[in-house]
Design an enzyme around this catalytic site. Structure first.
Site, PDB file in Angstrom:
ATOM      1  N   THR A 126      20.208 -38.515   1.824  1.00 51.85           N
ATOM      2  CA  THR A 126      20.391 -37.794   0.565  1.00 51.85           C
ATOM      3  C   THR A 126      21.752 -37.111   0.525  1.00 51.85           C
ATOM      4  O   THR A 126      22.409 -37.057  -0.513  1.00 51.85           O
ATOM      5  CB  THR A 126      19.266 -36.759   0.379  1.00 51.85           C
ATOM      6  OG1 THR A 126      18.015 -37.447   0.338  1.00 51.85           O
ATOM      7  CG2 THR A 126      19.448 -35.974  -0.907  1.00 51.85           C
ATOM      8  N   LEU A 179      21.589 -27.870  -2.310  1.00 46.89           N
ATOM      9  CA  LEU A 179      20.318 -27.341  -1.826  1.00 46.89           C
ATOM     10  C   LEU A 179      20.206 -25.842  -2.062  1.00 46.89           C
ATOM     11  O   LEU A 179      19.758 -25.085  -1.194  1.00 46.89           O
ATOM     12  CB  LEU A 179      20.110 -27.648  -0.340  1.00 46.89           C
ATOM     13  CG  LEU A 179      19.846 -29.108   0.050  1.00 46.89           C
ATOM     14  CD1 LEU A 179      19.392 -29.171   1.506  1.00 46.89           C
ATOM     15  CD2 LEU A 179      18.825 -29.772  -0.852  1.00 46.89           C
ATOM     16  N   ALA A 231      15.122 -44.010  -7.710  1.00 44.58           N
ATOM     17  CA  ALA A 231      16.569 -44.253  -7.792  1.00 44.58           C
ATOM     18  C   ALA A 231      16.809 -45.744  -7.993  1.00 44.58           C
ATOM     19  O   ALA A 231      16.000 -46.580  -7.590  1.00 44.58           O
ATOM     20  CB  ALA A 231      17.271 -43.788  -6.520  1.00 44.58           C
ATOM     21  N   GLU A 239       0.823  -1.208   0.000  1.00 49.72           N
ATOM     22  CA  GLU A 239       0.000   0.000   0.000  1.00 49.72           C
ATOM     23  C   GLU A 239       0.862   1.265   0.000  1.00 49.72           C
ATOM     24  O   GLU A 239       0.558   2.236  -0.714  1.00 49.72           O
ATOM     25  CB  GLU A 239      -0.923   0.005   1.225  1.00 49.72           C
ATOM     26  CG  GLU A 239      -1.905  -1.160   1.258  1.00 49.72           C
ATOM     27  CD  GLU A 239      -1.389  -2.370   1.995  1.00 49.72           C
ATOM     28  OE1 GLU A 239      -2.201  -3.111   2.586  1.00 49.72           O
ATOM     29  OE2 GLU A 239      -0.146  -2.599   1.973  1.00 49.72           O
TER      30      GLU A 239
END
Length: 372
Positions: free
Chosen positions: A202, A210, A168, A55
């Site tokens: 992982t 990442l 996988a 605004e």
């Protein structure tokens, strides 16, 4: 209740709000359009935390264009705030500017606002309407709504798989199942998240960064690791410190505190949080509560089938983002490690939200059903 002009102006406000997709966290993404005598006289979108809200930006834009906003209609994708935070209340700013009418897409779920902004405008004699394109506005800020109403981030679990559900090979090979277009699209979802979470499995298999690389963004999402026994190698790529303007430390959630390992990780700039469950694993629900307290709106999960399964089993996944490649892997690792079910009624239920083709692959978005 709403005219074609109202719809067009709010559509523009939503486009402006989307400009803040990567920068407003922990604040919501908000857009504002000022219209007077059928002409757009000001536009604005929320800036990074501590800077102008939409605004204020729109009022400044109107002034820069030489327009007087008195008597104009303000279209805002979220109820104007009514409280002093890092910035003054936007509702008061609209009142002072002489705005005659305010159309909001939705009420602010923040308990500090929650209708008070609209009430402040009404008390000032402004014609206030709410609910125009509410679904679109809510989806744009789905994580903010989740954190304000549940104290938890919106959790999106991303999976790339073959047509028969393989993620996988048994030796861990998974790069690349899907094509470049799907991988780039996945980075766009990473970029909008406040944080990206993965598991120690992982990290061992892929050593991921990442980070967002396929999208131009000034902010990297905070990196979060679930590592019950603090086994992450100190040279893991995700421990590389973020040096950007929105930099935050890597968060490592564990179940067993190891002072020496904790100190080594802290020397690398990480923060270690100990949250054990009775089984020697990380208590995922408490982890989400902690992330919510830290201002995480959207949590993007890119992990292996074990952690993915745990997120599903413990009711921690709100949305599945699945990319399916038109190939078959046969006997391979699956998407989710889930226990056998006694009946179909026990199956975690989701509902389709969006299905579309991305390059050669198919992107499926499913959200957890109410009551699941």
């Amino acid at each position: 209740m709403f005219s074609d002009t109202d719809h067009a102006a709010m559509q523009l406000a939503l486009k402006l709000a989307a400009r803040g997709m990567y920068i407003t966290t922990p604040n919501p993404r908000v857009g504002c359009v000022l219209v007077k005598d059928g002409t757009v006289i000001g536009e604005g979108s929320t800036q990074p935390a501590g800077q102008d809200h939409a605004e204020v930006q729109a009022l400044k834009d109107a002034a820069a264009r030489g327009f007087d906003p008195a008597g104009a209609t303000a279209y805002v994708t979220l109820e104007p705030c009514s409280h002093f935070g890092r910035t003054p209340p936007c509702a008061d700013g609209l009142v002072r500017a002489g705005i005659a009418r305010v159309v909001a897409a939705m009420e602010d779920p923040n308990p500090a606002v929650s209708g008070r902004g609209l009430q402040r405008l009404r008390e000032a004699g402004i014609d206030v309407r709410c609910g125009l394109l509410e679904k679109e506005a809510r989806d744009l800020n789905i994580g903010f709504v989740s954190r304000m109403t549940r104290g938890l981030p919106w959790v999106r679990v991303k999976v790339a798989a073959s047509l028969d559900g393989g993620t996988a090979l048994h030796d861990g090979t998974s790069q690349w199942i899907t094509g470049q277009a799907a991988r780039d699209d996945g980075h766009a979802w990473r970029a909008r998240a406040c944080a990206i979470l993965t598991g120690i499995g992982t990290v061992r298999d892929d050593d991921p960064q990442l980070t967002v690389r396929a999208v131009d963004t000034p902010r990297q999402p905070q990196r979060v690791l679930v590592d019950s026994r603090l086994e992450v190698p100190l040279d893991a790529r995700l421990l590389t410190p973020d040096t950007g303007p929105f930099a935050k430390p890597v968060l490592v959630f564990c179940a067993v505190d190891d002072p020496a390992r904790r100190a080594a990780l802290e020397e690398r700039g990480a923060q270690v949080v100990v949250l054990p469950n009775p089984h020697g694993k990380v208590e995922l629900r408490r982890m989400l509560e902690e992330l919510g307290r830290r201002g995480i709106n959207e949590l993007h999960v890119e992990a292996g089938f074990k952690l993915n399964g745990s997120m599903i089993r413990e009711g921690c996944a709100d949305e599945l983002l699945v990319y399916l490649a038109p190939r078959l892997l046969g006997d391979a690792q699956g998407m989710f490690n889930l226990p056998p079910l006694a009946s179909l009624a026990d199956a975690p239920a989701f509902r389709w939200h969006d299905v579309r083709q991305i390059g050669d692959d198919l992107r499926l978005i499913a959200r957890r059903s109410h009551g699941d």
